[in-house]
Write a protein that holds these residues in place. Structure first.
Motif, PDB file in Angstrom:
ATOM      1  N   ASP A 174       0.957  -1.312   0.070  1.00 52.94           N
ATOM      2  CA  ASP A 174       0.069  -0.001   0.018  1.00 52.94           C
ATOM      3  C   ASP A 174       0.880   1.393   0.006  1.00 52.94           C
ATOM      4  N   SER A 175       2.023   1.221   0.654  1.00 54.93           N
ATOM      5  CA  SER A 175       2.999   2.349   0.700  1.00 54.93           C
ATOM      6  C   SER A 175       3.636   2.775  -0.812  1.00 54.93           C
ATOM      7  N   GLY A 181      -3.497   4.958  -7.621  1.00 51.89           N
ATOM      8  CA  GLY A 181      -3.635   3.725  -6.851  1.00 51.89           C
ATOM      9  C   GLY A 181      -2.999   2.671  -7.374  1.00 51.89           C
ATOM     10  N   LYS A 182      -2.028   3.001  -8.475  1.00 50.08           N
ATOM     11  CA  LYS A 182      -1.002   1.960  -8.989  1.00 50.08           C
ATOM     12  C   LYS A 182       0.212   1.728  -8.287  1.00 50.08           C
ATOM     13  N   ARG A 187       9.745   2.725  -6.303  1.00 48.46           N
ATOM     14  CA  ARG A 187       9.633   3.601  -5.240  1.00 48.46           C
ATOM     15  C   ARG A 187      10.072   2.388  -4.075  1.00 48.46           C
ATOM     16  N   ALA A 188      10.191   1.320  -4.495  1.00 52.08           N
ATOM     17  CA  ALA A 188      10.421   0.165  -3.347  1.00 52.08           C
ATOM     18  C   ALA A 188      11.762  -0.032  -3.098  1.00 52.08           C
ATOM     19  N   GLY A 232       8.483  -8.086   7.455  1.00 49.76           N
ATOM     20  CA  GLY A 232       8.695  -6.955   8.446  1.00 49.76           C
ATOM     21  C   GLY A 232       8.610  -5.716   7.846  1.00 49.76           C
ATOM     22  N   GLY A 233       8.358  -5.666   6.670  1.00 52.87           N
ATOM     23  CA  GLY A 233       8.008  -4.319   5.996  1.00 52.87           C
ATOM     24  C   GLY A 233       9.156  -3.555   5.567  1.00 52.87           C
ATOM     25  N   LEU A 234      10.324  -4.161   5.451  1.00 55.12           N
ATOM     26  CA  LEU A 234      11.424  -3.646   4.927  1.00 55.12           C
ATOM     27  C   LEU A 234      11.640  -3.585   3.576  1.00 55.12           C
TER      28      LEU A 234
END
Length: 303
Positions: A174-175, A181-182, A187-188, A232-234
């Motif tokens: 989601d981040s 919305g795509k 950005r990851a 863990g969302g890293l």
């Protein structure tokens, strides 16, 4: 007249050193010092009257005589190990498997209870140490190994290949969404596995994904750590199906490829089950092999 054999301890040192091409690695395998291995081989060379190794700075190689002798010694130890395994066991049969840690924890162990139900009197030992094992000299019935190309050997049976798929936590996905919305992979934070032969560069090239720097991100040394970091969302890790299937099914990880409209990428490497030559002669060993191959087929169909 009895046969006059060289010292058996020196032969064991020679077999390990010849297989590893290293006194240090042989010593680590046999739990002795490199000096003990070196002295044992010197004793063997003096007994035989033949030089077995060429010793150069930072390099150890077998002489032609040593290479020829190693073939016979290796086969002799294999016969001893096989004969020992075939002795009646008052405490019940046992099966030993050498396997990489991630595959053991994520694929083999969750299924092992099914085999224990089928063969309750057979003990199973799973060894995940990184050392190279020699079947059956080191006491193993099976090894599960990765290989790029098919091995022309009847003792090698393919279990399954891997499929590469970007995965991350639901919150991290989601981040990465923009105002439209795509999901934007640029950005990851990419989570890399430094020991993997196929990683982000492979996936990006095969999916023709551009604009993403494959070199940046978080670099870890095992697949297990990469999965834990993604949970863990890293960042985004390359999931390897079927190893990541349980996490996807539970929802702690989600496939990012569906959001990016890209398919799964088939890895060039595959997992192979390697067994000893006499695996079919013991009912429980043959049963384990057939059971494992059946589990592998189900994994492929489920994926």
């Amino acid at each position: 007249m009895p046969l006059r054999l060289p010292p058996l301890s020196s032969l064991r040192f020679f077999e390990a050193a010849g297989r590893h091409q290293s006194f240090k690695l042989a010593a680590a395998e046999l739990n002795v010092t490199p000096s003990a291995v070196s002295h044992g081989i010197v004793t063997l060379e003096q007994t035989l009257g033949v030089e077995l190794f060429i010793r150069a700075p930072r390099r150890l190689t077998l002489t032609p005589a040593g290479a020829d002798y190693l073939r016979y010694i290796s086969r002799a130890f294999e016969l001893i190990a096989t004969g020992t395994q075939r002795l009646p066991d008052r405490h019940g049969r046992s099966i030993s498997v050498s396997c990489a840690p991630t595959l053991a924890s994520r694929w083999l162990l969750p299924r092992l209870q099914d085999f224990r139900t089928l063969w309750p009197d057979t003990n199973v030992t799973v060894d995940t140490s990184p050392r190279q094992v020699n079947l059956p000299t080191d006491g193993f019935d099976f090894a599960i190994r990765m290989s790029r190309a098919p091995v022309a050997d009847p003792s090698w049976r393919k279990l399954f290949g891997e499929q590469l798929v970007p995965v991350c936590s639901p919150a991290y996905r989601d981040s990465l969404r923009g105002r439209d919305g795509k999901v934007d992979l640029r950005r990851a934070t990419l989570i890399h596995v430094t020991q993997a032969s196929e990683d982000w560069q492979t996936w990006l090239a095969r999916t023709e994904t551009s604009g993403v720097d494959a070199r940046r991100g978080l670099h870890l040394d095992t697949i297990q750590l990469a999965f834990e970091a993604a949970i863990g969302g890293l960042g985004v890790a390359l999931g390897r199906r079927p190893l990541v299937d349980r996490d996807l099914a539970s929802g702690v990880l989600v496939e990012l490829s569906k959001e990016l409209h890209t398919g799964l990428v088939d890895a060039e490497t595959a997992y192979w089950l390697v067994s000893t030559e006499d695996a079919a002669e013991r009912a429980d060993v043959a049963g384990f092999r057939n059971w494992l191959l059946g589990e592998a087929r189900e994994s492929v169909h489920a994926g």
